[in-house]
Design a protein around this motif. Structure first.
Motif: not given
Length: 142
Positions: A72-80, A110-120
């Motif tokens: 929704x774009x709200x987190x755009x400031x913090x994450x890719x 493929x399955x990826x994991x998104x890390x909520x701390x460092x955005x990897x």
């Protein structure tokens, strides 16, 4: 078939009511993606798998809600941006598991994991079934 597969890995698996083709089509339409075939087969039989209270595979309603929230774009400031991922499960510690989405909207297996701390975003498994097996057997560390 898929219930037996998951029960073979863990007897603690709990399944939701199977999804319909229309429900799967709705998710693909709302997220503008084509989900992996294996994943659709699992959802068509289970519409979500829980193990020890953890959402190993979310039901479709949660997949819609979580992905809409992250897109929704709200987190755009913090994450890719998250438009190139379809989240389908959580780790229980804030990190989320996802399928990568190609430019044509087709999700890779493929399955990826998104890390909520460092955005990897890190590759963790070649398929949803391998992810489930490795996660439940403790062979997948994030």
């Amino acid at each position: 078939m898929w219930k037996d597969y998951f029960q073979g890995i863990s007897k603690d698996c709990i399944f939701s009511t199977p999804a319909t083709k229309d429900e799967i089509d709705k998710v693909e339409s709302l997220l503008n993606v084509s989900l992996p075939q294996e994943f659709k087969e699992i959802i068509f039989e289970t519409n979500g798998v829980k193990e020890s209270g953890l959402g190993l595979i979310w039901p479709l309603e949660r997949i819609i809600n979580e992905n809409k929230h992250y897109r929704d774009g709200v987190l755009e400031e913090y994450y890719m941006p998250f438009g190139n991922l379809v989240f389908f499960a959580d780790s229980g510690i804030g990190d989320l598991f996802a399928f990568p989405v190609a430019q044509d909207g087709v999700c890779r297996d493929d399955v990826f994991v998104w890390n909520h701390i460092n955005d990897s975003r890190m590759w963790v498994a070649p398929s949803v079934t391998t992810y489930a097996e490795w996660w439940l057997n403790g062979n997948l560390e994030i």
